[in-house]
Design a protein around this motif. Sequence first.
Motif, PDB file in Angstrom:
ATOM      1  N   ASP A  63       1.278  -9.766   7.788  1.00 50.06           N
ATOM      2  CA  ASP A  63       1.717 -11.161   7.887  1.00 50.06           C
ATOM      3  C   ASP A  63       1.658 -11.666   9.326  1.00 50.06           C
ATOM      4  O   ASP A  63       1.134 -12.753   9.586  1.00 50.06           O
ATOM      5  CB  ASP A  63       3.140 -11.323   7.352  1.00 50.06           C
ATOM      6  CG  ASP A  63       3.235 -11.128   5.852  1.00 50.06           C
ATOM      7  OD1 ASP A  63       2.251 -11.437   5.147  1.00 50.06           O
ATOM      8  OD2 ASP A  63       4.284 -10.657   5.385  1.00 50.06           O
ATOM      9  N   ARG A  64       2.192 -10.900  10.249  1.00 43.90           N
ATOM     10  CA  ARG A  64       2.242 -11.333  11.651  1.00 43.90           C
ATOM     11  C   ARG A  64       0.852 -11.436  12.264  1.00 43.90           C
ATOM     12  O   ARG A  64       0.652 -12.175  13.213  1.00 43.90           O
ATOM     13  CB  ARG A  64       3.110 -10.384  12.464  1.00 43.90           C
ATOM     14  CG  ARG A  64       4.577 -10.471  12.032  1.00 43.90           C
ATOM     15  CD  ARG A  64       5.498  -9.810  12.969  1.00 43.90           C
ATOM     16  NE  ARG A  64       5.496 -10.529  14.250  1.00 43.90           N
ATOM     17  CZ  ARG A  64       6.056 -10.066  15.345  1.00 43.90           C
ATOM     18  NH1 ARG A  64       6.651  -8.902  15.335  1.00 43.90           N
ATOM     19  NH2 ARG A  64       6.016 -10.754  16.464  1.00 43.90           N
ATOM     20  N   LEU A  65      -0.100 -10.693  11.707  1.00 43.30           N
ATOM     21  CA  LEU A  65      -1.460 -10.721  12.240  1.00 43.30           C
ATOM     22  C   LEU A  65      -2.375 -11.702  11.506  1.00 43.30           C
ATOM     23  O   LEU A  65      -3.575 -11.752  11.756  1.00 43.30           O
ATOM     24  CB  LEU A  65      -2.051  -9.312  12.222  1.00 43.30           C
ATOM     25  CG  LEU A  65      -1.395  -8.389  13.248  1.00 43.30           C
ATOM     26  CD1 LEU A  65      -1.733  -6.943  12.980  1.00 43.30           C
ATOM     27  CD2 LEU A  65      -1.802  -8.795  14.654  1.00 43.30           C
ATOM     28  N   GLY A  66      -1.791 -12.489  10.597  1.00 41.88           N
ATOM     29  CA  GLY A  66      -2.542 -13.580   9.988  1.00 41.88           C
ATOM     30  C   GLY A  66      -3.260 -13.254   8.694  1.00 41.88           C
ATOM     31  O   GLY A  66      -4.209 -13.941   8.336  1.00 41.88           O
ATOM     32  N   PHE A  67      -2.805 -12.231   7.975  1.00 40.30           N
ATOM     33  CA  PHE A  67      -3.397 -11.889   6.679  1.00 40.30           C
ATOM     34  C   PHE A  67      -2.321 -11.800   5.603  1.00 40.30           C
ATOM     35  O   PHE A  67      -2.100 -10.747   5.009  1.00 40.30           O
ATOM     36  CB  PHE A  67      -4.171 -10.567   6.781  1.00 40.30           C
ATOM     37  CG  PHE A  67      -5.308 -10.623   7.733  1.00 40.30           C
ATOM     38  CD1 PHE A  67      -6.534 -11.128   7.343  1.00 40.30           C
ATOM     39  CD2 PHE A  67      -5.154 -10.195   9.043  1.00 40.30           C
ATOM     40  CE1 PHE A  67      -7.592 -11.203   8.229  1.00 40.30           C
ATOM     41  CE2 PHE A  67      -6.203 -10.261   9.940  1.00 40.30           C
ATOM     42  CZ  PHE A  67      -7.424 -10.770   9.538  1.00 40.30           C
ATOM     43  N   GLU A  97     -12.288  -7.070   5.193  1.00 42.82           N
ATOM     44  CA  GLU A  97     -11.199  -7.612   4.366  1.00 42.82           C
ATOM     45  C   GLU A  97     -10.815  -6.658   3.243  1.00 42.82           C
ATOM     46  O   GLU A  97      -9.714  -6.711   2.721  1.00 42.82           O
ATOM     47  CB  GLU A  97     -11.608  -8.934   3.705  1.00 42.82           C
ATOM     48  CG  GLU A  97     -12.096 -10.000   4.633  1.00 42.82           C
ATOM     49  CD  GLU A  97     -13.609  -9.964   4.841  1.00 42.82           C
ATOM     50  OE1 GLU A  97     -14.148 -11.002   5.228  1.00 42.82           O
ATOM     51  OE2 GLU A  97     -14.244  -8.919   4.641  1.00 42.82           O
ATOM     52  N   VAL A  98     -11.750  -5.801   2.853  1.00 48.54           N
ATOM     53  CA  VAL A  98     -11.509  -4.872   1.747  1.00 48.54           C
ATOM     54  C   VAL A  98     -10.748  -3.669   2.286  1.00 48.54           C
ATOM     55  O   VAL A  98     -11.267  -2.872   3.045  1.00 48.54           O
ATOM     56  CB  VAL A  98     -12.836  -4.430   1.087  1.00 48.54           C
ATOM     57  CG1 VAL A  98     -12.557  -3.419  -0.026  1.00 48.54           C
ATOM     58  CG2 VAL A  98     -13.595  -5.633   0.547  1.00 48.54           C
ATOM     59  N   VAL A 114      -7.977  -6.738  -1.271  1.00 51.75           N
ATOM     60  CA  VAL A 114      -8.576  -7.545  -0.222  1.00 51.75           C
ATOM     61  C   VAL A 114      -7.491  -8.392   0.435  1.00 51.75           C
ATOM     62  O   VAL A 114      -6.663  -8.982  -0.268  1.00 51.75           O
ATOM     63  CB  VAL A 114      -9.681  -8.459  -0.823  1.00 51.75           C
ATOM     64  CG1 VAL A 114     -10.257  -9.387   0.227  1.00 51.75           C
ATOM     65  CG2 VAL A 114     -10.768  -7.621  -1.475  1.00 51.75           C
ATOM     66  N   VAL A 115      -7.497  -8.462   1.756  1.00 53.89           N
ATOM     67  CA  VAL A 115      -6.553  -9.325   2.465  1.00 53.89           C
ATOM     68  C   VAL A 115      -7.310 -10.508   3.055  1.00 53.89           C
ATOM     69  O   VAL A 115      -8.430 -10.369   3.533  1.00 53.89           O
ATOM     70  CB  VAL A 115      -5.777  -8.571   3.568  1.00 53.89           C
ATOM     71  CG1 VAL A 115      -4.882  -7.506   2.966  1.00 53.89           C
ATOM     72  CG2 VAL A 115      -6.700  -7.973   4.596  1.00 53.89           C
ATOM     73  N   THR A 116      -6.680 -11.684   2.973  1.00 56.87           N
ATOM     74  CA  THR A 116      -7.266 -12.900   3.536  1.00 56.87           C
ATOM     75  C   THR A 116      -6.174 -13.743   4.178  1.00 56.87           C
ATOM     76  O   THR A 116      -5.007 -13.625   3.814  1.00 56.87           O
ATOM     77  CB  THR A 116      -7.984 -13.739   2.449  1.00 56.87           C
ATOM     78  OG1 THR A 116      -7.066 -14.063   1.411  1.00 56.87           O
ATOM     79  CG2 THR A 116      -9.181 -13.003   1.869  1.00 56.87           C
TER      80      THR A 116
END
Length: 156
Positions: A63-67, A97-98, A114-116
């Motif tokens: 979260d803190r790193l923008g994902f 992202e994967v 996957v994170v976005t």
Amino acid sequence: MAESDRIDGFDRKILALLQDDARLTNNDLSQKVNLSASQCSRRRQRLEDEGFIRGYRAVLDRDRLGFPLVNVITVTLATHNRDNARRFADLLSRLPEVQEAHALTGEMDYILKVVTPDLKSLAAFVNDVLLPHESVQHVKTAIVLETLKETASLPL
């Protein structure tokens, strides 16, 4: 003999402690497992050499790193042959992202974690990366609403 039979209770305790905190020194370990620091050092080195410990890493705050968006994506391949599976695996290896990719039995061929950063990025990932790829036939996405448990720790 199974791989897990090659480690004893001290090794398991060392592994359990290190997976909770990889920064523990051999002195820290020695106090927690009741072995000397030199014995802990030798055991740790053997566990690394034999591949029981594959590496050490920092766990970052997504979260803190923008994902903040975690997505579960299932993929069905266009054809089921070795070359197509290899092409899909090659694609995945180039996509940071994967975070996880698993080949499945059953209806879907793969499941991806996957994170976005946002929905727009997720849409671009699906529509501009996955769907146009020659190996892919069908994609289904699900957005994770809440993560109840997330760990890479093994139940030692």
